[in-house]
Design an enzyme around this catalytic site. Structure first.
Site, PDB file in Angstrom:
ATOM      1  N   VAL A  77      39.249  36.944  41.283  1.00  0.00           N
ATOM      2  CA  VAL A  77      39.699  35.405  41.402  1.00  0.00           C
ATOM      3  C   VAL A  77      40.064  34.524  40.536  1.00  0.00           C
ATOM      4  O   VAL A  77      39.141  34.546  39.166  1.00  0.00           O
ATOM      5  CB  VAL A  77      39.068  34.679  42.719  1.00  0.00           C
ATOM      6  N   CYS A  78      40.834  34.113  40.455  1.00  0.00           N
ATOM      7  CA  CYS A  78      41.575  32.689  39.148  1.00  0.00           C
ATOM      8  C   CYS A  78      40.676  32.004  39.087  1.00  0.00           C
ATOM      9  O   CYS A  78      40.745  31.534  40.543  1.00  0.00           O
ATOM     10  CB  CYS A  78      42.734  32.810  38.963  1.00  0.00           C
ATOM     11  N   ILE A  79      39.982  31.664  38.161  1.00  0.00           N
ATOM     12  CA  ILE A  79      39.075  30.470  38.687  1.00  0.00           C
ATOM     13  C   ILE A  79      39.918  29.273  38.914  1.00  0.00           C
ATOM     14  O   ILE A  79      39.497  27.897  39.712  1.00  0.00           O
ATOM     15  CB  ILE A  79      37.658  30.505  37.453  1.00  0.00           C
TER      16      ILE A  79
END
Lengths: 130, 125
Positions: A77-79
């Site tokens: 998941v893109c932070i």
């Protein structure tokens, strides 16, 4: 063939997650490998551990987790996209002084650089977006 | 399979959304900047309403969105200098390249197909 998916649609808001999950089943059934699913844009909501859909609808978050358990597919998941949308794992929640967390393993918060590495490292990167 | 295709970059980021109203353009440009920071040769293609992102004066709006202007200024710093736009999209919006903040090469459909084929990774936003 080694595949990765980029999912950019929120669950229950768009078709993206449903289609991505069905595509995953199809490609795995044909003997391909699904290395990783990367969640970006509104797709990060697929990692919301508190999702509680009605019982007569598919549980999309659980479906991703099953994909990880059965096939070892990483769920990244893109932070940056996650934090601004309220999706924090335990570490980020404590770092930002939040009383609870909304993301847990096997979903992992990671940087966009992982998406680039992934896209250049697999045979096919397929995007599912609204 | 792509043996006959001439590669003209590692990563192509296609931007199809305007700079206001959603975060698509910003998050697409973010992906381009990160790819460049990781040492990849990055090209940008502005297509559809995405060409509005190249328009001069796309600064922060009253709703607190950042617009695209500041990020476009950063592209050169990240060595992202291959900018392309869909000529038909620009014409459809009644705009010309003179109203753009940065020079971008207008492409017709056959050249767009070549551009896409010429990159190892294509990300569409």
């Amino acid at each position: 063939m080694r595949y990765a998916l980029l999912v950019q649609g929120a669950p229950y808001s768009s078709q993206a997650s449903h289609s991505a999950l069905r595509f995953s089943e199809a490609l795995l059934a044909r003997g391909n490998r699904l290395v990783c699913v990367f969640f970006y844009h509104d797709g990060v909501y697929n990692a919301a551990r508190l999702a509680a859909p009605p019982q007569d609808e598919p549980h999309l978050v659980d479906a991703w987790v099953r994909l990880n358990e059965k096939h070892g597919t990483q769920l990244q998941v893109c932070i940056a996209a996650a934090l601004r949308r309220g999706l924090l794992d335990e570490r980020e929640a404590s770092r930002h002084g939040k009383s609870g967390h909304s993301v847990e393993p096997p979903f992992e918060l990671t940087g966009l650089g992982q998406l680039i590495d992934l896209g250049l490292g697999v045979d096919r990167l397929v995007t599912f977006a609204p | 399979m792509q043996a006959e295709t001439v590669l003209n970059g590692d990563v192509l980021v296609i931007l199809r959304h305007p700079p206001h109203g959603s975060s698509w353009l910003r998050e697409g440009l973010d992906a381009a900047l990160v790819a460049a920071a990781f040492g990849q040769t990055v090209s940008l293609l502005f297509q559809g309403d995405g060409v509005l992102g190249l328009l001069q004066g796309q600064g922060p709006g009253p709703l607190g969105q950042k617009g695209s202007s500041a990020t476009l200024d950063m592209l050169a710093m990240y060595d992202i200098e291959s900018l392309f736009l869909d000529a038909r999209s620009l014409a459809r919006l009644g705009l010309s390249t003179e109203s753009l903040q940065l020079p971008a090469s207008p492409l017709e459909p056959p050249s767009i197909a070549e551009l896409i084929a010429g990159h190892r990774l294509v990300l569409t936003f």
